[in-house]
Design a protein around this motif. Structure first.
Motif, PDB file in Angstrom:
ATOM      1  N   SER A  71       0.826  -1.212   0.000  1.00 11.34           N
ATOM      2  CA  SER A  71       0.000   0.000   0.000  1.00 11.34           C
ATOM      3  C   SER A  71       0.861   1.263   0.000  1.00 11.34           C
ATOM      4  O   SER A  71       0.377   2.341  -0.327  1.00 11.34           O
ATOM      5  N   ARG A  72       2.129   1.121   0.350  1.00 13.52           N
ATOM      6  CA  ARG A  72       3.035   2.275   0.367  1.00 13.52           C
ATOM      7  C   ARG A  72       3.760   2.462  -0.966  1.00 13.52           C
ATOM      8  O   ARG A  72       4.625   3.324  -1.090  1.00 13.52           O
ATOM      9  N   LEU A  73       3.383   1.652  -1.950  1.00 18.41           N
ATOM     10  CA  LEU A  73       3.965   1.764  -3.288  1.00 18.41           C
ATOM     11  C   LEU A  73       2.877   2.176  -4.271  1.00 18.41           C
ATOM     12  O   LEU A  73       1.743   1.704  -4.184  1.00 18.41           O
ATOM     13  N   THR A  74       3.234   3.033  -5.199  1.00 17.45           N
ATOM     14  CA  THR A  74       2.272   3.448  -6.223  1.00 17.45           C
ATOM     15  C   THR A  74       2.178   2.366  -7.300  1.00 17.45           C
ATOM     16  O   THR A  74       3.051   1.496  -7.409  1.00 17.45           O
ATOM     17  N   ASN A  75       1.135   2.451  -8.107  1.00 12.23           N
ATOM     18  CA  ASN A  75       1.007   1.517  -9.231  1.00 12.23           C
ATOM     19  C   ASN A  75       2.199   1.638 -10.167  1.00 12.23           C
ATOM     20  O   ASN A  75       2.688   0.637 -10.693  1.00 12.23           O
ATOM     21  N   GLU A  76       2.669   2.853 -10.370  1.00 12.70           N
ATOM     22  CA  GLU A  76       3.829   3.067 -11.243  1.00 12.70           C
ATOM     23  C   GLU A  76       5.072   2.377 -10.667  1.00 12.70           C
ATOM     24  O   GLU A  76       5.823   1.725 -11.398  1.00 12.70           O
ATOM     25  N   GLN A  77       5.279   2.513  -9.361  1.00 10.92           N
ATOM     26  CA  GLN A  77       6.431   1.861  -8.730  1.00 10.92           C
ATOM     27  C   GLN A  77       6.316   0.341  -8.838  1.00 10.92           C
ATOM     28  O   GLN A  77       7.293  -0.346  -9.162  1.00 10.92           O
ATOM     29  N   LEU A  78       5.134  -0.185  -8.588  1.00  9.61           N
ATOM     30  CA  LEU A  78       4.931  -1.634  -8.688  1.00  9.61           C
ATOM     31  C   LEU A  78       5.137  -2.129 -10.117  1.00  9.61           C
ATOM     32  O   LEU A  78       5.745  -3.182 -10.333  1.00  9.61           O
ATOM     33  N   ASN A  79       4.654  -1.375 -11.082  1.00 11.01           N
ATOM     34  CA  ASN A  79       4.830  -1.785 -12.479  1.00 11.01           C
ATOM     35  C   ASN A  79       6.300  -1.850 -12.868  1.00 11.01           C
ATOM     36  O   ASN A  79       6.708  -2.727 -13.636  1.00 11.01           O
ATOM     37  N   LYS A  80       7.114  -0.941 -12.327  1.00 12.96           N
ATOM     38  CA  LYS A  80       8.558  -0.976 -12.603  1.00 12.96           C
ATOM     39  C   LYS A  80       9.198  -2.229 -12.008  1.00 12.96           C
ATOM     40  O   LYS A  80      10.181  -2.742 -12.542  1.00 12.96           O
ATOM     41  N   VAL A  81       8.641  -2.702 -10.912  1.00 11.80           N
ATOM     42  CA  VAL A  81       9.116  -3.949 -10.307  1.00 11.80           C
ATOM     43  C   VAL A  81       8.675  -5.138 -11.163  1.00 11.80           C
ATOM     44  O   VAL A  81       9.482  -6.007 -11.519  1.00 11.80           O
ATOM     45  N   PHE A  82       7.406  -5.159 -11.503  1.00  6.54           N
ATOM     46  CA  PHE A  82       6.837  -6.316 -12.197  1.00  6.54           C
ATOM     47  C   PHE A  82       7.478  -6.574 -13.562  1.00  6.54           C
ATOM     48  O   PHE A  82       7.553  -7.725 -13.985  1.00  6.54           O
ATOM     49  N   VAL A  83       7.941  -5.527 -14.240  1.00  6.36           N
ATOM     50  CA  VAL A  83       8.573  -5.758 -15.549  1.00  6.36           C
ATOM     51  C   VAL A  83       9.935  -6.441 -15.407  1.00  6.36           C
ATOM     52  O   VAL A  83      10.441  -7.010 -16.372  1.00  6.36           O
ATOM     53  N   LYS A  84      10.510  -6.415 -14.221  1.00  4.31           N
ATOM     54  CA  LYS A  84      11.815  -7.049 -13.984  1.00  4.31           C
ATOM     55  C   LYS A  84      11.689  -8.468 -13.425  1.00  4.31           C
ATOM     56  O   LYS A  84      12.680  -9.191 -13.339  1.00  4.31           O
ATOM     57  N   TRP A  85      10.501  -8.847 -13.003  1.00  5.65           N
ATOM     58  CA  TRP A  85      10.296 -10.157 -12.372  1.00  5.65           C
ATOM     59  C   TRP A  85       9.513 -11.085 -13.265  1.00  5.65           C
ATOM     60  O   TRP A  85       8.636 -10.632 -13.990  1.00  5.65           O
ATOM     61  N   PRO A  86       9.758 -12.388 -13.168  1.00  8.62           N
ATOM     62  CA  PRO A  86      10.839 -12.991 -12.394  1.00  8.62           C
ATOM     63  C   PRO A  86      12.193 -12.714 -13.047  1.00  8.62           C
ATOM     64  O   PRO A  86      12.287 -12.614 -14.269  1.00  8.62           O
ATOM     65  N   GLY A  87      13.197 -12.610 -12.206  1.00  4.22           N
ATOM     66  CA  GLY A  87      14.531 -12.339 -12.722  1.00  4.22           C
ATOM     67  C   GLY A  87      15.495 -11.928 -11.637  1.00  4.22           C
ATOM     68  O   GLY A  87      15.151 -11.906 -10.454  1.00  4.22           O
ATOM     69  N   PRO A  88      16.714 -11.566 -12.035  1.00  3.19           N
ATOM     70  CA  PRO A  88      17.790 -11.295 -11.076  1.00  3.19           C
ATOM     71  C   PRO A  88      17.776  -9.866 -10.518  1.00  3.19           C
ATOM     72  O   PRO A  88      18.816  -9.220 -10.410  1.00  3.19           O
ATOM     73  N   PHE A  89      16.590  -9.380 -10.192  1.00  4.04           N
ATOM     74  CA  PHE A  89      16.454  -8.041  -9.620  1.00  4.04           C
ATOM     75  C   PHE A  89      15.817  -8.150  -8.243  1.00  4.04           C
ATOM     76  O   PHE A  89      14.738  -8.715  -8.096  1.00  4.04           O
TER      77      PHE A  89
END
Length: 185
Positions: A71-89
């Motif tokens: 809840s402390r992350l914006t949709n934009e922040q989460l989307n930046k995470v999701f494009v890297k996963w799964p993976g070495p990030f």
């Protein structure tokens, strides 16, 4: 130390065991993130201070939700995470209240990764939750890159070794602050 297949370590981990396994780049040591005794043992094996915190690896994002405060992350922040996963990030994310300090160390955040490595995927799917993950080495030493190195460093100290191939990465995962986007490693 037992050499095990990924689907054979569930009981060992659930009973507080510490296991070694291949990751995207190096061998890791892991345990149940909900077992403070196991985490304390893992930290002692590594000679790592609890204040540094640890990483959780998961087979999917849903497994991380009991530990992070999305809840402390914006949709934009989460989307930046999701494009890297799964993976070495690995991403640093805000924690849920009450999370063990053994996991987050002296921080109000937690390092988390959805791994693409098949061994980690298999272990976490079998457990139904993430796994504490830290490089298989004593603090300040290079991480283990083979089963032979695990045996040399940790024989008699860990409960199982899962042999397998390392991923294609040549260095440990990139660590990014999910809120600021800043690359930390």
């Amino acid at each position: 130390m037992l050499e095990q297949a990924p689907d054979e370590v569930q009981e060992i981990i659930e009973q507080g065991g510490v296991v070694a396994y291949p990751t995207e780049a190096v061998y890791g040591l892991g345990c149940d993130p909900d077992n403070d005794e196991a985490i304390t043992r893992l930290l002692a094996l590594k000679k790592r201070p609890w204040q540094k915190g640890l990483i959780l690896v998961a087979s999917d994002y849903q497994q991380l939700l009991p530990y992070i405060d999305e809840s402390r992350l914006t949709n934009e922040q989460l989307n930046k995470v999701f494009v890297k996963w799964p993976g070495p990030f690995t991403f640093i994310m805000p924690i849920k209240p009450g999370l063990s300090n053994l996991l987050c160390g002296s921080f109000n955040s937690l390092a988390v990764r959805v791994s693409s490595h098949p061994t980690i995927q298999a272990i976490c799917q079998r457990l139904g939750k993430p796994l504490v993950s830290t490089s298989a080495n004593h603090a300040g030493e290079p991480p283990a890159m083979s089963c032979e190195e695990i045996i040399a460093k940790f024989d008699g100290e860990i409960d199982a070794l899962i042999s397998g191939s390392l991923g294609a990465e040549r260095k440990p995962s990139t660590i990014v602050d999910a809120i600021s986007g800043k690359v930390l490693r």
